[in-house]
Design a protein around this motif. Structure first.
Motif, mmCIF file in Angstrom:
data_model
loop_
_atom_site.group_PDB
_atom_site.id
_atom_site.type_symbol
_atom_site.label_atom_id
_atom_site.label_comp_id
_atom_site.label_asym_id
_atom_site.label_seq_id
_atom_site.Cartn_x
_atom_site.Cartn_y
_atom_site.Cartn_z
ATOM 1 N N THR A 10 0.833 -1.193 0.000
ATOM 2 C CA THR A 10 0.000 0.000 0.000
ATOM 3 C C THR A 10 0.872 1.249 0.000
ATOM 4 O O THR A 10 1.781 1.374 0.803
ATOM 5 N N GLY A 11 0.586 2.157 -0.917
ATOM 6 C CA GLY A 11 1.312 3.413 -0.985
ATOM 7 C C GLY A 11 2.616 3.328 -1.736
ATOM 8 O O GLY A 11 3.291 4.342 -1.902
ATOM 9 N N LEU A 12 2.992 2.136 -2.191
ATOM 10 C CA LEU A 12 4.262 1.984 -2.886
ATOM 11 C C LEU A 12 4.073 1.436 -4.293
ATOM 12 O O LEU A 12 4.640 1.953 -5.243
ATOM 13 N N GLY A 13 3.296 0.377 -4.441
ATOM 14 C CA GLY A 13 3.057 -0.178 -5.767
ATOM 15 C C GLY A 13 2.541 -1.597 -5.699
ATOM 16 O O GLY A 13 2.298 -2.149 -4.630
ATOM 17 N N GLU A 14 2.347 -2.158 -6.893
ATOM 18 C CA GLU A 14 1.857 -3.531 -7.006
ATOM 19 C C GLU A 14 3.025 -4.469 -7.244
ATOM 20 O O GLU A 14 4.131 -4.041 -7.561
ATOM 21 N N SER A 15 2.748 -5.764 -7.124
ATOM 22 C CA SER A 15 3.811 -6.734 -7.350
ATOM 23 C C SER A 15 4.277 -6.648 -8.793
ATOM 24 O O SER A 15 3.486 -6.490 -9.711
#
Length: 150
Positions: A10-15
């Motif tokens: 959350t807040g950083l990105g997806e896999s």
């Protein structure tokens, strides 16, 4: 430090995303919890594999999410009991974990409590509407009837 996310953060990105974060955040949080790997030339192959698997899951999950939404719709209202004072006010509040347990007890599907979104705190008796995020594109509403017990 450049890293490749192996899970949604959350807040950083997806896999599968390549992101740059501070060294301490990567070393102390993301890497020990296996949420990311250090970005290297060989890791590019892993990114492609992760994205392929993720796309396959999305298609399966979308179909499954529609099935779960229908099951929740067929379930109707879910009854939850909580301790109340003599004035009819709840001791504490209803949590998303309580809602998940009530849905499961009523014969509904098993849900993740992180997917349940309460519209404010539930601290009173009566009927409340709760949102369940089954998929980024699919949201279901569950009617929760809060009843009191002394």
């Amino acid at each position: 430090m450049k890293i490749i996310l192996t899970a949604d953060v959350t807040g950083l990105g997806e896999s599968g995303d390549i992101v740059e974060v501070k060294d301490g955040y990567a070393r102390n949080y993301l890497l020990p919890r296996s949420l990311a790997i250090v970005a290297t030339k060989g890791a590019q192959k892993q990114i492609e594999t992760i994205r392929r698997v993720q796309e396959n899951r999305r298609v399966r999950n979308l179909e499954h999410a529609h099935e779960l939404k229908q099951q929740l719709k067929d379930l109707g209202s879910v009854t939850l009991t909580a301790k109340v004072s003599s004035q009819g006010k709840l001791f504490g509040s209803i949590t998303s974990g309580d809602v998940v347990a009530a849905v499961r007890k009523a014969g509904g599907p098993s849900l993740d409590k992180r997917s349940v979104s309460l519209r404010g705190h539930i601290k009173s008796l009566g009927k409340h509407i709760v949102d369940v995020q089954l998929h980024p594109d699919v949201t279901a509403n569950v009617s929760v009837q809060v009843a009191g017990e002394q």
